[in-house]
Design an enzyme around this catalytic site. Structure first.
Site, PDB file in Angstrom:
ATOM      1  N   ASP A 114     -23.602   0.607  32.728  1.00  0.00           N
ATOM      2  CA  ASP A 114     -23.288  -0.447  31.766  1.00  0.00           C
ATOM      3  C   ASP A 114     -21.784  -0.533  31.534  1.00  0.00           C
ATOM      4  OD1 ASP A 114     -23.164   1.928  30.477  1.00  0.00           O
ATOM      5  OD2 ASP A 114     -24.330   1.317  28.724  1.00  0.00           O
ATOM      6  N   ASP A 153      -4.461   0.650   7.758  1.00  0.00           N
ATOM      7  CA  ASP A 153      -3.264   1.493   7.742  1.00  0.00           C
ATOM      8  C   ASP A 153      -3.332   2.520   8.874  1.00  0.00           C
ATOM      9  OD1 ASP A 153      -0.959   2.882   6.675  1.00  0.00           O
ATOM     10  OD2 ASP A 153      -2.340   4.294   5.721  1.00  0.00           O
ATOM     11  N   GLU A 162       3.718   5.246  -3.184  1.00  0.00           N
ATOM     12  CA  GLU A 162       3.867   6.551  -2.556  1.00  0.00           C
ATOM     13  C   GLU A 162       5.320   6.811  -2.133  1.00  0.00           C
ATOM     14  OE1 GLU A 162       1.745   8.877  -2.166  1.00  0.00           O
ATOM     15  OE2 GLU A 162       2.149  10.028  -0.342  1.00  0.00           O
ATOM     16  N   ASP A 163       5.955   5.812  -1.590  1.00  0.00           N
ATOM     17  CA  ASP A 163       7.223   6.062  -0.916  1.00  0.00           C
ATOM     18  C   ASP A 163       8.450   5.393  -1.533  1.00  0.00           C
ATOM     19  OD1 ASP A 163       6.075   7.680   1.009  1.00  0.00           O
ATOM     20  OD2 ASP A 163       5.477   5.976   2.237  1.00  0.00           O
ATOM     21  N   HIS A 217       0.792  -1.230   0.000  1.00  0.00           N
ATOM     22  CA  HIS A 217       0.000   0.000   0.000  1.00  0.00           C
ATOM     23  C   HIS A 217       0.826   1.284   0.000  1.00  0.00           C
ATOM     24  CE1 HIS A 217       0.477   0.161   4.425  1.00  0.00           C
ATOM     25  NE2 HIS A 217       0.222   1.429   4.287  1.00  0.00           N
TER      26      HIS A 217
HETATM   27 MN    MN Z   1       0.777   3.233   5.419  1.00  0.00          MN
END
Ligand code: MN
Length: 757
Positions: A293, A173, A110-111, A106
């Site tokens: 409760d 994530d 991006e990285d 994921h």
């Molecule tokens: Mn992440």
């Protein structure tokens, strides 16, 4: 592998994200810790999916390992740990191998230097699509200004509608980032915690993912208000220690009772989530000791029938607290949560909550949309559809919503469902947001029912449209054909659906009228200056329209009608050579002109009287009686083109008229139509002595004149009385007749008309 892994550099934007990878000096591959976690992952997937090919997960891991190599998290751990932990969360949710692979990948686009195209080549279109969706959401900064924030939430919803796995991965994530938030600086912690509380936890809730939502909320609470968090935590720990023996005692009794009844069920105790305790403390202004409760028992049965059997058995053991029995099985919450809740009182006087549900319901409550993942093609897939339907609905509404602030507030209402359960007379459940009104109810039945609703019977009694509904109300909507929505409704409707429908209707209709008014205004102006509009080509109109920034002529007319600019300005642009003075007889000439627009008379809308006013020389314009002076037939009146609401008709003596008329070209001649009006509400104040029989004499005068009394109110002080009476008045003469009649009553000192009602 087609490309060789390159040294990934930290991207400029990465610094704004919680899981920012930082460059480490060493280029190691996976650490033993990462490997161990991944092996656990493989083992778990293998157990839940024994017959499936898991090679895609292994390949995703290998790629992730290579591309994230050398990157570190703020915690000092290798970056690789993060995608593995995210994938583990997905594994616990029993997500499919593609989703788990996407979880491992994921952050890679991006990285690191890998591209979506490369991922598609290696893992197929679906995985690439999911990773792309997650990457897009990751770029969103929800903490920006309101306008941007709305746009961002919109993007996220779009991604969700596209493939729900995108948002499930995003939630996993966020969960891992929240679990490791302690390593970030304080200001970042606060920002991320707020975002989690405002955006992610509510979305998890809407998707029915109770467990994930609970953990997100507790983590966010911890960083948003560390002091309160600590206090609640300590108080709860102290109390649950004290309550432990009690709970064990209760559990034993329940287990025995179930055995006695031959019901097979799992019985467990649970402590309420810290954040939901905190919410309760604030809402009910109580201390932790008063939360009854706090300790709860959960009983998980094999069948729905057993749920009710268990409920009966529990009530045999201990008396229930009235009003605390909730049947969410018969009446599931909008996020499809199902369970029976009851609160009972133990022998020692301690109240405690019992939740009873089937295994399937339990799974649904904990995992929500993710619970059904492995049965994707099975019969329960329809429920996921229901959840997605909510998202689609939000998307649909927001497309009509141009104001981002409004979209956001609408979304917030929808994300925090505190709903009321109401019923149609036939017993159908209608779930509405808290504080919803009869109008909301009407719109939830059907748009046309909403538009045409004029009243409601709530539990058999007539109720005003704005009355707030409560759970259990039986609501019958009264409609009248031809009735139309009122702008006023916007001030009290609660559901985004009704708000949208009303606004849509108003916009459509007001725009039509504005175009009409605008067209007439320019025609009128042209006649005054002896300009023949027929000789002006359409292209010239188009040119002027585009000068004002409009694409079409209609929009120019609408702008005129809304009063955004004056007809004289527009005419000046259309016919710049016009320097002539306006004709002196301009006002009267309109009706004499052959083929002039016939005077169409429009009934005045609204709850007030059904008077008829025509706008001299104009067609069917939206006309209404100004509220400041409420003119009645027979009074001298003047019209004024408002900004966006049509023509306001004022009494000539209204003080507002002088103030409004400084823009002379928005003045319009109006006159009373010939239609027999049924009457307008007129309020009179009678100042008189407070004596016996006074009220009777007053009402006699009124009813002798065949006049309907809408309302009468009397106040007395020092043997003087002030009586306010609202009457249906046909015209000025009618009112004057009544006033002089009232003045003749002995003891009446004065009668005044109150113009504003
Ligand atoms: Mn992440």
């Amino acid at each position: 592998m087609a490309t060789s892994p390159q040294n990934p550099g930290p991207s400029a934007r990465a610094a704004s994200r919680p899981d920012v990878p930082a460059q480490a000096s060493s280029h190691g591959s996976a650490t033993p810790q990462a490997r161990a976690r991944f092996e656990l992952l493989l083992k778990q997937v293998g157990e839940s999916r024994p017959n499936e090919d898991l090679s895609i997960i292994v390949r995703a891991y290998e790629l992730s390992e290579r591309y994230h190599a050398g990157q570190m998290r703020a915690s000092g751990e290798p970056y690789l740990i993060h995608p593995i932990e995210v994938a583990l969360v997905l594994t616990e949710m029993k997500m499919d191998p593609q989703a788990i692979a996407a979880g491992l990948l994921h952050d890679s686009v991006e990285d690191t230097s890998i591209t979506i195209e490369e991922i598609e080549k290696q893992f197929g279109e679906q995985v690439a699509h999911i990773v792309e969706g997650v990457t897009k959401i990751s770029k969103i900064d929800f903490a920006s200004g309101e306008e941007r924030q709305a746009e961002n939430v919109r993007k996220m919803l779009l991604a969700m509608v596209d493939d729900i796995r995108v948002v499930i991965i995003k939630l996993a994530d966020r969960l891992h980032n929240m679990r490791t938030l302690e390593f970030l600086p304080r200001d970042r912690q606060e920002k991320i915690a707020h975002e989690t509380m405002e955006i992610y936890a509510p979305i998890a809730h809407r998707l029915g993912m109770g467990k994930l939502r609970g953990e997100l909320e507790d983590l966010a609470f911890r960083y948003m208000d560390p002091l309160a968090y600590q206090q609640v935590k300590e108080a709860v720990e102290a109390r649950s220690k004290a309550g432990d023996a009690f709970l064990q005692h209760v559990l034993t009794i329940i287990r025995e009772k179930l055995q006695e009844n031959a019901i097979e069920a799992k019985v467990e105790s649970r402590v309420k989530r810290l954040y939901s305790i905190q919410q309760k403390l604030i809402r009910q202004r109580i201390t932790v000791d008063q939360v009854y409760d706090l300790l709860a028992i959960r009983i998980i049965t094999k069948s729905v029938r057993d749920c009710y059997a268990v409920l009966g058995a529990i009530h045999q053991l201990w008396p229930p607290v009235p009003g605390r029995i909730k049947d969410f099985i018969a009446m599931p919450r909008p996020n499809l949560y199902q369970s029976l809740h009851t609160t009972v009182i133990a022998e020692n006087g301690t109240p405690f909550e019992v939740q009873i549900r089937t295994e399937e319901m339990h799974k649904m409550a904990e995992e929500g949309i993710a619970a059904h993942w492995k049965y994707k093609d099975g019969p329960v897939a329809a429920r996921d559809e229901e959840r997605l339907a909510w998202l689609r609905q939000v998307m649909e509404w927001q497309q009509e919503m141009t104001d981002p602030g409004e979209f956001l507030s609408t979304l917030k209402i929808d994300l925090y469902p505190e709903e009321v359960y109401t019923f149609t007379p036939k017993g159908k459940i209608v779930i509405l947001p808290r504080d919803a009104t009869a109008v909301d109810f009407a719109y939830s039945i059907h748009t046309e029912v909403g538009h045409a609703c004029v009243g409601a019977r709530v539990n058999g009694r007539m109720a005003p449209l704005r009355q707030r509904l409560r759970s259990g109300d039986i609501v019958e909507i009264i409609t009248q054909s031809g009735h139309t929505p009122s702008r006023d409704w916007l001030s009290f409707v609660r559901s985004s659906r009704s708000r949208q429908k009303i606004k849509h209707w108003l916009n459509e209709h007001e725009r039509e009228r504005a175009i009409e008014i605008g067209r007439k205004l320019i025609e009128k102006e042209a006649r005054r200056y002896r300009v023949s509009l027929k000789n002006i080509e359409e292209a010239a109109f188009q040119k002027v329209a585009s000068e004002y920034g409009f694409g079409r002529m209609e929009e120019l007319f609408a702008g005129l009608g809304y009063g955004k600019f004056s007809a004289r300005q527009v005419l000046g642009k259309l016919a710049p050579e016009t320097t002539e003075q306006p004709r002196a007889d301009s006002e009267g000439s309109e009706e004499a002109k052959p083929g002039a627009i016939s005077s169409v008379v429009r009934r005045v809308f609204g709850s007030g009287g059904e008077g008829a006013i025509k706008v001299r020389g104009y067609g069917d314009l939206m006309v209404y009686r100004a509220r400041c002076c409420n003119p009645i037939r027979g009074e001298e009146i003047v019209g004024y083109v408002t900004r966006g609401k049509g023509v306001a008709v004022h009494s000539r003596s209204c003080p507002n008229v002088t103030n409004l008329m400084y823009e002379a070209d928005r003045k319009i001649a109006v006159e009373w139509g010939r239609d027999a009006a049924r009457g307008y509400p007129v309020k009179l104040t009678v100042f008189c002595d407070d004596r016996k029989g006074m009220l009777k004499q007053i009402t006699a005068i009124i009813s002798d004149d065949n006049t309907n009394i809408r309302n009468i109110e009397a106040r007395t002080a020092n043997s003087q009385a002030t009586i306010d009476v609202v009457l249906d008045i046909e015209d000025l003469k009618h009112m004057e007749r009544i006033i002089s009649g009232l003045r003749r009553i002995a003891g009446v000192r004065d009668v005044q008309r109150v113009k504003k009602i």
